[in-house]
Design a protein around this motif. Structure first.
Motif, PDB file in Angstrom:
ATOM      1  N   ASP A   1       0.834  -1.211   0.000  1.00  0.00           N
ATOM      2  CA  ASP A   1       0.000   0.000   0.000  1.00  0.00           C
ATOM      3  C   ASP A   1       0.869   1.262   0.000  1.00  0.00           C
ATOM      4  N   ALA A   2       1.998   1.175   0.720  1.00  0.00           N
ATOM      5  CA  ALA A   2       2.891   2.337   0.807  1.00  0.00           C
ATOM      6  C   ALA A   2       3.768   2.488  -0.438  1.00  0.00           C
ATOM      7  N   GLY A   3       3.832   1.436  -1.226  1.00  0.00           N
ATOM      8  CA  GLY A   3       4.749   1.469  -2.371  1.00  0.00           C
ATOM      9  C   GLY A   3       6.192   1.366  -1.940  1.00  0.00           C
ATOM     10  N   LEU A   4       6.389   0.726  -0.804  1.00  0.00           N
ATOM     11  CA  LEU A   4       7.752   0.543  -0.292  1.00  0.00           C
ATOM     12  C   LEU A   4       8.131  -0.925  -0.388  1.00  0.00           C
ATOM     13  N   THR A   5       9.406  -1.169  -0.523  1.00  0.00           N
ATOM     14  CA  THR A   5       9.890  -2.549  -0.434  1.00  0.00           C
ATOM     15  C   THR A   5      10.633  -2.668   0.887  1.00  0.00           C
ATOM     16  N   ILE A   6      10.810  -3.898   1.285  1.00  0.00           N
ATOM     17  CA  ILE A   6      11.509  -4.091   2.542  1.00  0.00           C
ATOM     18  C   ILE A   6      12.966  -3.655   2.417  1.00  0.00           C
ATOM     19  N   GLU A   7      13.500  -3.702   1.200  1.00  0.00           N
ATOM     20  CA  GLU A   7      14.871  -3.218   0.994  1.00  0.00           C
ATOM     21  C   GLU A   7      14.959  -1.730   1.332  1.00  0.00           C
ATOM     22  N   ASN A   8      13.880  -0.979   1.017  1.00  0.00           N
ATOM     23  CA  ASN A   8      13.853   0.443   1.382  1.00  0.00           C
ATOM     24  C   ASN A   8      14.024   0.607   2.884  1.00  0.00           C
ATOM     25  N   LEU A   9      13.295  -0.213   3.622  1.00  0.00           N
ATOM     26  CA  LEU A   9      13.275  -0.042   5.076  1.00  0.00           C
ATOM     27  C   LEU A   9      14.507  -0.637   5.752  1.00  0.00           C
ATOM     28  N   ARG A  10      15.050  -1.676   5.162  1.00  0.00           N
ATOM     29  CA  ARG A  10      16.175  -2.373   5.798  1.00  0.00           C
ATOM     30  C   ARG A  10      17.388  -1.461   5.941  1.00  0.00           C
ATOM     31  N   GLN A  11      17.512  -0.515   5.006  1.00  0.00           N
ATOM     32  CA  GLN A  11      18.684   0.374   5.054  1.00  0.00           C
ATOM     33  C   GLN A  11      18.496   1.519   6.046  1.00  0.00           C
ATOM     34  N   LEU A  12      17.323   1.610   6.619  1.00  0.00           N
ATOM     35  CA  LEU A  12      17.022   2.726   7.520  1.00  0.00           C
ATOM     36  C   LEU A  12      16.936   2.235   8.947  1.00  0.00           C
ATOM     37  N   LYS A  13      16.765   3.180   9.832  1.00  0.00           N
ATOM     38  CA  LYS A  13      16.528   2.803  11.215  1.00  0.00           C
ATOM     39  C   LYS A  13      15.042   2.466  11.344  1.00  0.00           C
ATOM     40  N   THR A  14      14.756   1.201  11.187  1.00  0.00           N
ATOM     41  CA  THR A  14      13.371   0.747  11.184  1.00  0.00           C
ATOM     42  C   THR A  14      13.103  -0.099  12.416  1.00  0.00           C
ATOM     43  N   GLY A  15      11.993   0.159  13.069  1.00  0.00           N
ATOM     44  CA  GLY A  15      11.595  -0.621  14.236  1.00  0.00           C
ATOM     45  C   GLY A  15      10.337  -1.415  13.956  1.00  0.00           C
ATOM     46  N   VAL A  16      10.023  -2.322  14.874  1.00  0.00           N
ATOM     47  CA  VAL A  16       8.784  -3.112  14.784  1.00  0.00           C
ATOM     48  C   VAL A  16       8.109  -3.058  16.148  1.00  0.00           C
ATOM     49  N   CYS A  17       6.828  -2.741  16.147  1.00  0.00           N
ATOM     50  CA  CYS A  17       6.079  -2.649  17.413  1.00  0.00           C
ATOM     51  C   CYS A  17       4.670  -3.209  17.184  1.00  0.00           C
ATOM     52  N   ILE A  18       4.436  -4.393  17.718  1.00  0.00           N
ATOM     53  CA  ILE A  18       3.174  -5.090  17.460  1.00  0.00           C
ATOM     54  C   ILE A  18       2.489  -5.429  18.785  1.00  0.00           C
ATOM     55  N   GLY A  19       1.185  -5.234  18.819  1.00  0.00           N
ATOM     56  CA  GLY A  19       0.399  -5.628  19.988  1.00  0.00           C
ATOM     57  C   GLY A  19      -0.242  -6.984  19.766  1.00  0.00           C
ATOM     58  N   THR A  20      -0.266  -7.791  20.805  1.00  0.00           N
ATOM     59  CA  THR A  20      -0.862  -9.131  20.687  1.00  0.00           C
ATOM     60  C   THR A  20      -1.161  -9.702  22.066  1.00  0.00           C
ATOM     61  N   ASN A  21      -1.969 -10.753  22.083  1.00  0.00           N
ATOM     62  CA  ASN A  21      -2.155 -11.536  23.307  1.00  0.00           C
ATOM     63  C   ASN A  21      -1.659 -12.949  23.084  1.00  0.00           C
ATOM     64  N   VAL A  22      -2.342 -13.661  22.184  1.00  0.00           N
ATOM     65  CA  VAL A  22      -2.015 -15.063  21.943  1.00  0.00           C
ATOM     66  C   VAL A  22      -0.596 -15.208  21.396  1.00  0.00           C
ATOM     67  N   GLY A  23      -0.190 -14.246  20.570  1.00  0.00           N
ATOM     68  CA  GLY A  23       1.110 -14.335  19.923  1.00  0.00           C
ATOM     69  C   GLY A  23       2.277 -14.238  20.876  1.00  0.00           C
ATOM     70  N   SER A  24       1.991 -13.950  22.132  1.00  0.00           N
ATOM     71  CA  SER A  24       3.082 -13.814  23.078  1.00  0.00           C
ATOM     72  C   SER A  24       2.901 -14.736  24.282  1.00  0.00           C
ATOM     73  N   SER A  25       1.950 -15.641  24.208  1.00  0.00           N
ATOM     74  CA  SER A  25       1.650 -16.497  25.363  1.00  0.00           C
ATOM     75  C   SER A  25       2.206 -17.900  25.170  1.00  0.00           C
ATOM     76  N   MET A  26       2.820 -18.373  26.225  1.00  0.00           N
ATOM     77  CA  MET A  26       3.367 -19.734  26.174  1.00  0.00           C
ATOM     78  C   MET A  26       2.239 -20.706  26.517  1.00  0.00           C
ATOM     79  N   ASN A  27       1.397 -20.949  25.546  1.00  0.00           N
ATOM     80  CA  ASN A  27       0.190 -21.713  25.875  1.00  0.00           C
ATOM     81  C   ASN A  27      -0.076 -22.821  24.865  1.00  0.00           C
TER      82      ASN A  27
END
Lengths: 399, 372
Positions: A87-113
């Motif tokens: 949607d942004a017209g960006l490739t991951i190569e664009n972002l990899r060369q920059l200071k890029t962070g990841v911040c995701i919210g979840t419940n199940v994705g972080s539970s040892m269950n």
């Protein structure tokens, strides 16, 4: 908190039971279509199963990923991330060369269950430890960072049902403070037997498709999905000639300090969060075109939200979209932020499906038909276990 | 802007409170207990550094804790210690935010809830266990107990949970969202973890190079909680020093620029995959120490290193390091006996899975804060 500079959203990816892209989702919402059904991905032995909003189709683009051995929540997050980049017209190569962070919210994705592992372990079967190994490296944040080779800050927000909103607010702060040039941010959660049974144990699952704010509302339906946003700095916008699709204008959060699973009766925590979000956006309530409420369909949640909206944002139209998606827990704040932006872009909000009969106890009710709106900013709110309240003010790209 | 450490509360296998932690540093002794569990191959025994929350009764009525599990109790006790240390137990908390980091979450309740599901053949899990199994059970109960309505955040990023929590705490203070942040971490032992760690590291340890095998021999599972009260500080002196810098990233996917002229506290607990890399990335001749034997292998371990760094600032002493087989001591310039803290600056460094790194620098002098 001082007001924050608007943070640009370059692209949005979204999938849930309403559709596998944001456009599909909005088409379903405006058409008043929803597809609740019994859970199909896990067994449940009770004589009656509560309806859920499941993504039934194959959604995961196996051909676009190196490591397909991911948790379902991570697959949802990853698919939404690809949608956001496209949607942004960006490739991951664009972002990899920059200071890029990841911040995701979840419940199940972080539970040892992992239930199979636990069942085998308790039954003395000495299970293989691979599921725990996988858990220890593959929450959705790590999965995205590893797959895309992203080397900046990584954070998984686990604020229960407000996690997706909080993740977006935190990511916006990473951009505005100069910590990152770009952040992949949002929320993701899968339908899972443990949460399904857990909500049943709390007696807040509805036995029919949910009816947010309706007089006959009797609980929530669980859902699953993800929404991911690519947030970018002004420098990156200029450098790449990007035009922002939308903006995060403000963010606020506050605690109820009242009860772990029930909202505070006077709504003070939610009011504080709304006030902070408006203050940081530099906007007044009169600048808001509408509010996307949390609106789960439970008696308590909808009562408190209705009272608060009537008290501090009177006359501003509001909706709940949970009737289309179910409650997607840690993803809900992000999915609803995506719907909020798409509605602002269309100049129209969808009907709050499931709402038919106003509740005399509720001082304000949501819109019951597709409604034209005026304005370039809207507010999206989430409430959560633990008494968390998180509110985003979002604006269209013309800001 | 300067960020000062106003108070610290610790709880772990070494005991409850800063004095116990300091004693464990001055007089190292064997502290691990042995946890037993059944398996099809007989009894498994796992050494573990476990925390005791009985002192919580001094602060909280028993009735108020009846639904609180160990995860919540550890959080409460450690937080109350930190607030007391900062002089904010009863009054003086103004615009406070709460941030809780955890690697595993409330594992006991998570598995207890699953157990009740399996036991009752599906539909009748315990609602209390379910509600308290979510990761933010600790932070939510903390805000309830303290009656704090400020921002409340829970984060979980495995070994990097603590750096990410501190990064956010600094952001909140810099942005003026809050005046004070109660920030820290909690992780608890449970039998499933014991089984996993036994299989992964002790009984059926993977084969690897000599360093890895040596490392595995000293790894001990830990649990505990460690909290800090942070404020913006323009005037006055903080006995524990100031937060200078928080950095996170991935050294396999990008550069790692470690600070010069600093002593390093290495979070090498014997479990992380990349512990051999400490020797490769620490600046040559830099002094290093490791205290993981005091608190054990636990995702929120970096919080204990930050507490030890703050204690070092207060006492102007670097305690002799544990001879840590997880790191190559020939390659690193280990602090072997107690020394005076010369540089006044300590960098707590953690290397995690897949090249993730996080560090936080504590400085005895007031410094402008950075974070990235």
């Amino acid at each position: 908190m001082m007001s924050m500079r608007p943070v640009a959203i370059a692209g949005i990816g979204c999938l849930c039971a309403a559709g596998l892209t944001l456009r599909q989702c909005m088409d379903s919402l405006y058409a008043g279509k929803r597809h609740p059904g019994p859970p199909t991905r896990f067994p449940f032995k009770h004589k009656f199963s509560f309806p859920v909003f499941e993504i039934e189709k194959d959604f995961f683009p196996e051909d676009r990923i190196n490591n397909g051995n991911l948790l379902r929540t991570s697959k949802l997050a990853f698919t939404a991330t690809l949608g956001a980049l496209d949607d942004a017209g960006l490739t991951i190569e664009n972002l990899r060369q920059l200071k890029t962070g990841v911040c995701i919210g979840t419940n199940v994705g972080s539970s040892m269950n992992n239930e199979a592992f636990y069942r085998d372990n308790t039954e003395g079967c000495d299970p293989y430890i691979a599921p725990v190994d996988r858990f220890l490296i593959s929450n959705p944040t790590n999965s995205i960072a590893a797959e895309f080779g992203i080397g900046g800050p990584c954070m998984t927000v686990v604020n229960a049902c407000s996690a997706g909103s909080d993740a977006l607010g935190i990511a916006a702060s990473w951009i505005s403070s100069g910590l990152c040039d770009a952040v992949i941010a949002g929320g993701a959660d899968e339908l899972y037997r443990v949460t399904y049974t857990g909500f049943k144990s709390l007696f807040i699952n509805a036995d029919s498709p949910c009816k947010p704010f309706d007089a006959e509302r009797n609980g929530l339906n669980l859902g699953e999905g993800a929404a991911v946003f690519v947030l970018v700095s002004e420098r990156l916008l200029r450098k790449n000639g990007l035009s922002p699709r939308a903006f995060v204008l403000g963010y606020g959060s506050a605690s109820d300090a009242y009860h772990f699973t029930k909202p505070r009766p006077d709504g003070k925590g939610l009011i504080l969060a709304i006030q902070e979000a408006l203050r940081t956006s530099g906007l007044n309530s009169s600048d808001l075109a509408f509010v996307n409420a949390h609106g789960t369909g439970t008696r308590d949640n909808d009562l408190i939200e209705s009272r608060v909206l009537d008290e501090i944002l009177p006359g501003i139209p509001f909706i709940s979209t949970k009737g289309y998606t179910g409650h997607t827990l840690g993803a809900s704040g992000a999915i609803e932020a995506a719907f909020t932006i798409a509605s602002l872009e269309k100049g129209r909000i969808p009907a709050s499906i499931g709402f038919k009969t106003p509740d005399p106890e509720l001082p304000a009710s949501p819109v019951d038909s597709n409604t034209e709106i005026n304005g370039r900013a809207a507010l999206s709110e989430t409430l959560a276990f633990g008494g968390n309240n998180a509110v985003l003010v979002l604006g269209t790209g013309e800001n | 802007m300067k960020i000062s450490i106003k108070g610290i509360g610790v709880l772990g296998g070494f005991g409850a409170g800063l004095a116990m932690l300091e004693q464990a540093l001055i007089h190292p002794k064997k502290m691990a207990t042995t946890v037993s569990m059944e398996s099809s191959k007989g009894q498994i025994e796992v050494p573990a550094l476990l925390a005791d929350t009985s002192d919580l009764a001094s602060y909280v009525e028993k009735r108020a804790l009846r639904r609180a599990g160990h995860y919540i109790r550890m959080t409460l006790l450690s937080s109350l210690y930190a607030l007391k240390d900062a002089g904010m137990l009863e009054t003086g908390r103004r615009r406070m935010g709460i941030i809780v980091a955890t690697g595993y979450g409330a594992t006991c309740n998570t598995f207890d809830f699953q157990h009740s599901m399996i036991d009752s053949d599906d539909p009748c899990g315990s609602p209390t266990k379910f509600a308290n199994s979510v990761h933010n059970a600790a932070a939510g109960n903390l805000s309830l107990f303290l009656n704090e309505m400020g921002p409340n955040l829970s984060v979980s990023q495995y070994d990097m949970s603590i750096p990410s929590a501190f990064m956010c705490a600094l952001q909140w203070l810099k942005e003026g969202r809050v005046d004070t942040v109660l920030v820290g971490g909690v992780d608890e032992y449970c039998k499933v973890l014991g089984y996993y760690w036994h299989n992964r590291y002790n009984g059926n340890a993977r084969k690897g190079n000599e360093t890895s095998l040596n490392a595995l021999k000293h790894a001990i599972i830990g649990e505990g909680a460690c909290f800090f009260v942070l404020t913006r500080e323009e005037d006055g002196v903080s006995p524990y020093g100031y937060i200078e810098d928080v950095q996170m990233g991935n050294f396999l996917r990008g550069r790692i620029r470690l600070p010069e002229s600093t002593i390093y506290f290495l979070g090498a607990d014997g479990y992380s995959q990349r512990e051999e890399s400490y020797g490769d990335i620490i600046p040559a001749r830099a002094r290093v120490a490791s205290y993981t034997h005091v608190y054990g292998g636990v995702p929120i371990g970096p919080a204990f290193d930050i507490a030890i760094a703050a204690l070092s600032v207060r006492s102007n002493t670097i305690h002799g390091s544990f001879q840590n087989p997880a790191i190559d001591s020939d390659q690193l310039n280990m602090v072997k006996k107690d020394e005076v803290l010369g540089s006044g600056r300590i960098c707590c460094l953690k290397l995690g899975a897949d090249g993730a790194f996080g560090w936080l620098t504590v400085n005895s002098q007031k410094v402008q804060v950075n974070s990235s």
